[in-house]
Design a protein around this motif. Structure first.
Motif, PDB file in Angstrom:
ATOM      1  N   PHE A  13       0.828  -1.205   0.000  1.00  0.00           N
ATOM      2  CA  PHE A  13       0.000   0.000   0.000  1.00  0.00           C
ATOM      3  C   PHE A  13       0.865   1.259   0.000  1.00  0.00           C
ATOM      4  N   SER A  14       1.894   1.286   0.828  1.00  0.00           N
ATOM      5  CA  SER A  14       2.733   2.483   0.919  1.00  0.00           C
ATOM      6  C   SER A  14       3.471   2.746  -0.385  1.00  0.00           C
ATOM      7  N   ARG A  15       3.924   1.688  -1.055  1.00  0.00           N
ATOM      8  CA  ARG A  15       4.588   1.872  -2.354  1.00  0.00           C
ATOM      9  C   ARG A  15       3.595   2.357  -3.406  1.00  0.00           C
ATOM     10  N   ALA A  16       2.378   1.819  -3.347  1.00  0.00           N
ATOM     11  CA  ALA A  16       1.346   2.235  -4.301  1.00  0.00           C
ATOM     12  C   ALA A  16       0.969   3.694  -4.094  1.00  0.00           C
ATOM     13  N   TYR A  17       0.778   4.103  -2.850  1.00  0.00           N
ATOM     14  CA  TYR A  17       0.396   5.479  -2.553  1.00  0.00           C
ATOM     15  C   TYR A  17       1.477   6.446  -3.029  1.00  0.00           C
ATOM     16  N   ILE A  44      -7.117   0.132   4.080  1.00  0.00           N
ATOM     17  CA  ILE A  44      -5.829   0.481   4.693  1.00  0.00           C
ATOM     18  C   ILE A  44      -5.706   1.995   4.814  1.00  0.00           C
ATOM     19  N   ALA A  45      -6.112   2.719   3.764  1.00  0.00           N
ATOM     20  CA  ALA A  45      -6.045   4.179   3.793  1.00  0.00           C
ATOM     21  C   ALA A  45      -6.875   4.732   4.946  1.00  0.00           C
ATOM     22  N   VAL A  70       0.744  10.232   7.641  1.00  0.00           N
ATOM     23  CA  VAL A  70       1.065   8.906   8.166  1.00  0.00           C
ATOM     24  C   VAL A  70       1.913   8.113   7.177  1.00  0.00           C
ATOM     25  N   VAL A  71       1.545   8.174   5.894  1.00  0.00           N
ATOM     26  CA  VAL A  71       2.300   7.439   4.881  1.00  0.00           C
ATOM     27  C   VAL A  71       3.735   7.954   4.794  1.00  0.00           C
ATOM     28  N   ASP A  72       3.906   9.268   4.688  1.00  0.00           N
ATOM     29  CA  ASP A  72       5.249   9.838   4.527  1.00  0.00           C
ATOM     30  C   ASP A  72       6.089   9.699   5.796  1.00  0.00           C
ATOM     31  N   TYR A  73       5.437   9.802   6.941  1.00  0.00           N
ATOM     32  CA  TYR A  73       6.170   9.801   8.206  1.00  0.00           C
ATOM     33  C   TYR A  73       6.469   8.390   8.696  1.00  0.00           C
ATOM     34  N   GLN A  74       5.471   7.495   8.622  1.00  0.00           N
ATOM     35  CA  GLN A  74       5.599   6.197   9.275  1.00  0.00           C
ATOM     36  C   GLN A  74       5.693   5.015   8.308  1.00  0.00           C
ATOM     37  N   LEU A  75       4.882   4.996   7.272  1.00  0.00           N
ATOM     38  CA  LEU A  75       4.768   3.795   6.447  1.00  0.00           C
ATOM     39  C   LEU A  75       5.804   3.679   5.338  1.00  0.00           C
ATOM     40  N   SER A  76       6.055   4.773   4.620  1.00  0.00           N
ATOM     41  CA  SER A  76       6.836   4.698   3.383  1.00  0.00           C
ATOM     42  C   SER A  76       8.343   4.635   3.534  1.00  0.00           C
ATOM     43  N   PRO A  77       8.946   5.288   4.521  1.00  0.00           N
ATOM     44  CA  PRO A  77      10.406   5.381   4.511  1.00  0.00           C
ATOM     45  C   PRO A  77      11.134   4.053   4.325  1.00  0.00           C
ATOM     46  N   SER A  78      10.752   3.025   5.066  1.00  0.00           N
ATOM     47  CA  SER A  78      11.471   1.750   4.940  1.00  0.00           C
ATOM     48  C   SER A  78      11.171   1.016   3.638  1.00  0.00           C
ATOM     49  N   PRO A  79       9.898   0.784   3.269  1.00  0.00           N
ATOM     50  CA  PRO A  79       9.644   0.079   2.005  1.00  0.00           C
ATOM     51  C   PRO A  79      10.236   0.777   0.785  1.00  0.00           C
ATOM     52  N   ILE A 290      10.325  13.153   3.382  1.00  0.00           N
ATOM     53  CA  ILE A 290      10.445  11.797   3.911  1.00  0.00           C
ATOM     54  C   ILE A 290      11.860  11.628   4.445  1.00  0.00           C
ATOM     55  N   THR A 291      11.973  11.155   5.651  1.00  0.00           N
ATOM     56  CA  THR A 291      13.282  10.876   6.230  1.00  0.00           C
ATOM     57  C   THR A 291      13.387   9.387   6.512  1.00  0.00           C
ATOM     58  N   ALA A 292      14.581   8.857   6.357  1.00  0.00           N
ATOM     59  CA  ALA A 292      14.797   7.430   6.580  1.00  0.00           C
ATOM     60  C   ALA A 292      14.373   7.038   7.984  1.00  0.00           C
TER      61      ALA A 292
END
Length: 304
Positions: A13-17, A44-45, A70-79, A290-292
């Motif tokens: 989901f995070s990669r798709a968003y 999920i959204a 939420v996506v930029d801060y928590q979900l996306s950085p690692s994937p 986005i921060t790692a």
């Protein structure tokens, strides 16, 4: 694992968003959205936007703004970061002779279905637990029944002592060929003994010059010194039924790899990840940086 991985679905989901909402991307997974149903994506959204109070209690804004935060801060950085790191390293490995790509814990990875021209020389092997692997195959089949000719599926549990037999018995695998392996988003959920056994088995399977890329939690992950994002991520993984088990200092990891004949070739800390992999995106989106992810490092190791 009897059910498909919840964390793998959220990663998709995070990669798709990210791919849908940005012109300049950290990582462009153009197919991730197609793997999720409309109901799953919206579900999920909705859950994530409603969880803004947990992630950032001070936030004030609309539901869509909450989701983006939420996506930029928590979900996306690692994937996003680990996928970008892995595929950049893979391209270099192919230039230096790698001809097999082993994707361990493949989840909903889409590389085999969007492979660039330089990947056509590769034999690609996807490994995962049967529940997640079967679910992914069902979704892909609904999109495109034609499987890439250089893609191979192998269901296995690499926490088992003899998982390598499944690979060695597979007709398309050649243990004499230089290979590149990815092991993304999984070290967190394995004990140290299981992870070391996996690395030891892998180094016995592959020739010198083969490499592996993975992300791992640092030694502060399960301590009061962990950053707030990390503490919440540990809580979420436990609630999802996939508790994190191990973390590593750089020295500990270095010694573990040396014990099984791997040498660290490249290593990135969170600050380095942000500077090297996220800069172009952050320059284009100053309002949504986005921060790692805190307490997570990336490693590329090569067999001596």
């Amino acid at each position: 694992m009897k059910n498909k991985s919840v964390t793998a679905l959220v990663s998709a989901f995070s990669r798709a968003y990210h791919a849908q909402h940005n012109q300049i991307k950290v990582f462009d997974d153009s197919l991730a959205r197609q793997l999720l149903t409309k109901e799953e994506y919206e579900g999920i959204a909705g859950s994530m936007s409603q969880g803004i109070a947990f992630f950032q209690p001070e936030f004030v804004g609309t539901q869509e703004q909450a989701l983006r935060r939420v996506v930029d801060y928590q979900l996306s950085p690692s994937p996003l970061g680990r996928a970008a790191f892995a595929e950049q390293a893979l391209e270099v490995a192919v230039m230096h002779g790698a001809r097999q790509y082993l994707i361990f814990a493949a989840g909903y990875d889409t590389f085999a279905y969007r492979q660039p021209e330089w990947a056509t020389k590769l034999q690609i092997f996807e490994f995962d637990h049967p529940a997640t692997a079967d679910d992914k195959h069902r979704r892909v089949l609904a999109l495109n029944p034609a499987k890439p000719s250089n893609l191979h599926y192998i269901s296995l549990d690499f926490s088992e002592q003899d998982w390598e037999r499944r690979l060695l018995d597979y007709h398309a695998f050649d243990p004499s060929v230089i290979s590149f392996s990815s092991f993304l988003g999984i070290t967190y959920y394995l004990s140290k003994d299981v992870f070391k056994h996996f690395l030891s088995t892998l180094t016995k399977l592959l020739p010198s010059g083969s490499s592996i890329v993975f992300d791992y939690p640092d030694e502060h992950t399960f301590t009061p010194y962990a950053e707030e994002r990390t503490q919440k991520q540990v809580m979420l993984a436990a609630r999802a039924g996939e508790p994190m088990q191990a973390s590593y200092s750089y020295k500990e990891l270095e010694h573990m790899l040396e014990d099984v004949n791997f040498l660290i070739y490249q290593h990135l800390t969170p600050d380095q990840i942000t500077a090297q992999l996220f800069k172009a995106y952050n320059d284009s989106q100053p309002a949504h940086p986005i921060t790692a992810f805190d307490n997570v490092n990336y490693c590329l190791a090569v067999k001596r």
